[in-house]
Design an enzyme around this catalytic site. Sequence first.
Site, short mmCIF file in Angstrom:
data_model
loop_
_atom_site.label_atom_id
_atom_site.label_comp_id
_atom_site.label_asym_id
_atom_site.label_seq_id
_atom_site.Cartn_x
_atom_site.Cartn_y
_atom_site.Cartn_z
N TYR A 129 0.86 -1.17 0.00
CA TYR A 129 0.00 0.00 0.00
C TYR A 129 0.90 1.23 0.00
O TYR A 129 2.02 1.17 -0.48
CB TYR A 129 -0.93 -0.09 1.22
CG TYR A 129 -2.05 0.92 1.24
CD1 TYR A 129 -2.90 1.08 0.14
CD2 TYR A 129 -2.27 1.72 2.36
CE1 TYR A 129 -3.92 2.01 0.17
CE2 TYR A 129 -3.29 2.64 2.39
CZ TYR A 129 -4.11 2.78 1.29
OH TYR A 129 -5.12 3.70 1.32
N ARG A 182 -6.77 10.40 -10.62
CA ARG A 182 -6.07 11.17 -9.58
C ARG A 182 -5.46 10.19 -8.59
O ARG A 182 -5.95 10.01 -7.49
CB ARG A 182 -7.04 12.12 -8.87
CG ARG A 182 -6.34 13.14 -7.97
CD ARG A 182 -7.29 13.69 -6.93
NE ARG A 182 -7.81 12.66 -6.03
CZ ARG A 182 -7.14 12.18 -4.98
NH1 ARG A 182 -5.92 12.60 -4.72
NH2 ARG A 182 -7.70 11.26 -4.20
N LYS A 200 -5.40 -1.75 -2.03
CA LYS A 200 -6.48 -1.53 -1.07
C LYS A 200 -7.12 -2.86 -0.66
O LYS A 200 -7.40 -3.09 0.52
CB LYS A 200 -7.56 -0.64 -1.70
CG LYS A 200 -7.16 0.82 -1.82
CD LYS A 200 -7.49 1.58 -0.56
CE LYS A 200 -7.18 3.05 -0.69
NZ LYS A 200 -7.51 3.84 0.49
N GLU A 271 -12.31 4.99 -5.63
CA GLU A 271 -10.96 5.33 -5.17
C GLU A 271 -10.22 6.17 -6.20
O GLU A 271 -10.15 5.81 -7.38
CB GLU A 271 -10.18 4.03 -4.90
CG GLU A 271 -8.86 4.25 -4.22
CD GLU A 271 -9.02 4.66 -2.77
OE1 GLU A 271 -8.19 5.47 -2.30
OE2 GLU A 271 -9.95 4.18 -2.11
N ASP A 272 -9.68 7.30 -5.76
CA ASP A 272 -8.80 8.15 -6.57
C ASP A 272 -9.44 8.62 -7.88
O ASP A 272 -8.83 8.56 -8.95
CB ASP A 272 -7.47 7.43 -6.83
CG ASP A 272 -6.60 7.40 -5.58
OD1 ASP A 272 -7.01 7.98 -4.56
OD2 ASP A 272 -5.51 6.80 -5.62
N ASP A 294 -13.79 6.55 -0.82
CA ASP A 294 -12.81 6.51 0.26
C ASP A 294 -12.08 7.84 0.40
O ASP A 294 -11.71 8.23 1.51
CB ASP A 294 -11.81 5.38 0.00
CG ASP A 294 -10.89 5.14 1.19
OD1 ASP A 294 -11.40 5.12 2.32
OD2 ASP A 294 -9.68 4.98 0.98
N ASP A 295 -11.85 8.55 -0.70
CA ASP A 295 -11.12 9.81 -0.62
C ASP A 295 -11.94 10.87 0.10
O ASP A 295 -11.40 11.67 0.87
CB ASP A 295 -10.76 10.30 -2.03
CG ASP A 295 -9.93 9.29 -2.78
OD1 ASP A 295 -8.81 8.99 -2.33
OD2 ASP A 295 -10.40 8.77 -3.81
N ASN A 444 -0.29 11.84 0.21
CA ASN A 444 0.50 10.69 -0.21
C ASN A 444 0.95 10.89 -1.65
O ASN A 444 0.32 11.62 -2.41
CB ASN A 444 -0.36 9.41 -0.15
CG ASN A 444 -0.57 8.93 1.27
OD1 ASN A 444 0.37 8.81 2.03
ND2 ASN A 444 -1.81 8.67 1.63
#
Length: 580
Positions: A129, A182, A200, A271-272, A294-295, A444
């Site tokens: 991760y 992203r 993940k 996600e992203d 999740d973001d 991150n």
Amino acid sequence: MWNLARSAASNARRLRRFSSAIPRPSIVHKRGADILHDPWFNKDTGFPLTERDRLGLRGLLPPRIISFEQQHDRFMESYRSLEKNTLGQPHTVVSLAKWRILNRLHDRNETLYYRVLIDNIKDFAPIVYTPTVGLVCQNYSGLFRRPRGMYFSAKDKGEMMSMIYNWPAHQVDMIVLTDGSRILGLGDLGVQGIGIPIGKLDMYVAAAGINPQRILPVMLDVGTNNQNLLDNPLYLGLRQPRLEGEEYLSIVDEFMESVFTRWPKAIVQFEDFQMKWAFQTLQRYRKKYRMFNDDIQGTAGVALAGLFGSVRAQGRPLTDFVKQKIVVVGAGSAGLGVLKMAKEAVARMEGNAEQAASHQFFLLDKNGLVTKDRKEIDPAAAPFAKNPGEYGLTEGSSLLEVVKKVKPHVLLGLSGVGGVFDEEVLKAMRESDSPRPAIFAMSNPTMNAECTAADAFKHAGENIVFASGSPFENVDLGNGKVGHVNQANNMYLFPGIGLGTLLSGAHFISEGMLQAAAECIRDITAEVGAAVVQAAVADELAEGHDDIGPKELRLMSKEEVVEYVTRNMWYPIYSPLVHD
């Protein structure tokens, strides 16, 4: 946290020992070399003689039988040897070498892989991760060896309903989906972003005990606007600009309909996704399907838990959270998600969300402080825009000016801009109105962190509360003092959200379920999952799971819910194989 995770695994083992002395057999529909090439059923040299006979494996393996524990120790010896042999080499080289050795095990023997991951989670989480997963995504086309997960592209429009049945698993509980637009703070990585869903879901298995046969990483490839990828001859994705508008949404719509047609009880974690699609898809699907972003929601939950913790670190009651002045740097989906959840927390405590948003929170983006004078302000940022003149600040005031004049209790970064908390900004935090100011550098991967732990303690003072999205070592402050680093990463939250939603059978994920997860983030995943189950019951969303119905869930005590969650967490052991 990692010690608690290992404790959860130990509890899962204990429950299994009490419930069954012998693992349930697995039915296989293949024999011989086909089994050895299937990472889910392959045991390498761990097949006992009886299985070798009935599955046609005699002669295909060396004669000596190696136990599961011996295989585990043998792999760890190889891993430690790799660490020793790569001493002094560049960090990126070492990180990718570690990822490769783990990935090879994953490709060959999934049961052993997850056992190794669970038993060494503190060492291996940064490899599978963040931060290493960002490096893997940047180089994924060159690292690709075998497919993992599913790929749906813009070229598949009209075919997804049939494509979803190409996945061999009859049941899928957890899906992590990205469009690669992203990836962490690295921008548009196109199809190479598949590394994020894979990483993940590894954490879902290791931390939440989700059965790895019931997970599915998915890449939704709608093109890329990254010219370097389009020019790269090794790039594996569509060579076209990203779809936009209704054309884009129609692809996501078709995917979601296809998934929930085949697996109506599945959970999809977005996600992203770039900000505009992150918010729009969340609003579009959250009341229709079991999904969350999740973001926006996971990062917000972790940040809220950290904000609550910073209040306690000041020696104040949690109700003083409403008095905290919080500066958030980064107006993307994560930063706005944090502010939205923090505003809702204040609203519950104070009963006046609008007033709280106007005086407590300060939002900055690349153009500085967001005020009501901002032209073309993003609708999601509008509730947090300041009135010009407050604290002597104006539209576009710099971060340094905001920190000096506001004297915030908390400085929280989700900007993706490495080093934006520079020496001057950190020194200005010494004048905070808090006796223990909090500095959260949550972006991150590591190179995008707003500051390092060492710089934070050096310039802002030894009494700060520091947390980061990527791992940093504790800081030696001299004279026997240590500056403790807290990791504020959503990997501490999303496994419990997914597990609790799955086991509650909730038909969508409510704000109450997310708040419940945030409030017990310091506990193990089973505790987080149990809190989510109880919140789903309280919100009257729980429909039950397998043979446990909503009535049984309502009658369970907290301890019984924790036991129910723990009992349903998968743990890697070799099961006897029986040929059908």
